[in-house]
Design a protein around this motif. Structure first.
Motif, PDB file in Angstrom:
ATOM      1  N   UNK A   1       0.833  -1.184   0.000  1.00  9.72           N
ATOM      2  CA  UNK A   1       0.000   0.000   0.000  1.00  9.72           C
ATOM      3  C   UNK A   1       0.880   1.251   0.000  1.00  9.72           C
ATOM      4  N   UNK A   2       0.300   2.399  -0.352  1.00 13.48           N
ATOM      5  CA  UNK A   2       1.039   3.654  -0.308  1.00 13.48           C
ATOM      6  C   UNK A   2       0.033   4.794  -0.113  1.00 13.48           C
ATOM      7  N   UNK A   3       0.571   5.915   0.244  1.00 12.64           N
ATOM      8  CA  UNK A   3      -0.292   7.085   0.475  1.00 12.64           C
ATOM      9  C   UNK A   3      -0.057   8.094  -0.638  1.00 12.64           C
ATOM     10  N   UNK A   4      -1.132   8.533  -1.214  1.00 17.10           N
ATOM     11  CA  UNK A   4      -1.062   9.538  -2.283  1.00 17.10           C
ATOM     12  C   UNK A   4      -1.483  10.883  -1.698  1.00 17.10           C
ATOM     13  N   UNK A   5      -0.571  11.825  -1.641  1.00 12.57           N
ATOM     14  CA  UNK A   5      -0.873  13.166  -1.165  1.00 12.57           C
ATOM     15  C   UNK A   5      -1.052  14.104  -2.361  1.00 12.57           C
TER      16      UNK A   5
END
Length: 229
Positions: free
Chosen positions: A1-5
């Protein structure tokens, strides 16, 4: 998973060309819309407005009746919901415009040896910029006749005609930069010589040579014309 800002981007200001307004005339200009990379709804404000100008933040319309001569730098700011802003400045200039002659100088009739007065009406000349006007007068490019004077402060002509004639009088109004003029005619009709009742009765012996001169003031001429007897 990853976080998209997704980073908020500032609004983008369009090019706004400089504008010209005419003093005394209604003026309006719709500021081009700013764009927002995030699609945010923008709110607008304006600064640097002269007293005669107002800004509608909803329609982006600047408007008003242009006032005195001058140049103003207007700054438009667009703000997104997060408080990020973008601004663009442009100039609104009101150039000097000439005074206006309103065609209200009436022709005048004067009488020889009778005092003549005529005041240029207050509304004969107006200035769209509200500038104070300075007045002068001549005989359509030549000096005024010797008997006629003009008071530039009161706009009044006065004098006592000494000769018959007709003169085109030019009145000029200057706003410090531009001059306009209007004309009217002053006509002085020829008047008949006047007998002043100074011829005395005379008596002389019969068969005697008599001689006497007419009194110098027996006849006068209102126009100062040379008289032939």
């Amino acid at each position: 998973s990853f976080t998209l800002n997704v980073v908020n981007s500032a609004p983008v200001a369009p090019t706004i060309p400089n504008q010209t307004a005419t003093a005394g005339t209604a003026w309006s200009y719709t500021v081009p819309a700013f764009t927002d990379p995030n699609g945010d709804v923008l709110t607008y404000s304006a600064s640097g407005l002269p007293a005669w100008m107002s800004f509608n933040a909803t329609t982006r319309v600047l408007s008003g009746t242009a006032g005195p001569v001058g140049s103003w730098t207007i700054n438009i700011t667009a703000t997104d919901p997060s408080g990020v802003t973008a601004s663009r400045s442009f100039t609104v200039t009101t150039p000097s415009t000439p005074p206006v002659y309103n065609g209200t100088l009436a022709n005048q009739a004067a009488t020889p040896s009778v005092a003549f007065n005529y005041t240029v009406p207050a509304g004969a000349f107006t200035d769209p910029n509200g500038d104070v006007l300075t007045y002068s007068a001549d005989a359509n490019g030549s000096p005024l006749p010797a008997w006629l004077t003009f008071n530039a402060t009161t706009r009044a002509f006065s004098g006592t005609p000494t000769t018959a004639g007709s003169w085109i009088i030019r009145v000029m109004a200057n706003d410090g930069t531009n001059t306009v003029s209007g004309t009217f005619t002053v006509s002085v009709a020829n008047a008949a010589p006047v007998y002043n009742g100074t011829l005395p009765s005379r008596s002389a012996p019969v068969d005697t040579v008599v001689s006497w001169s007419l009194p110098a003031g027996a006849f006068t001429d209102p126009n100062n014309d040379a008289l032939t007897y």
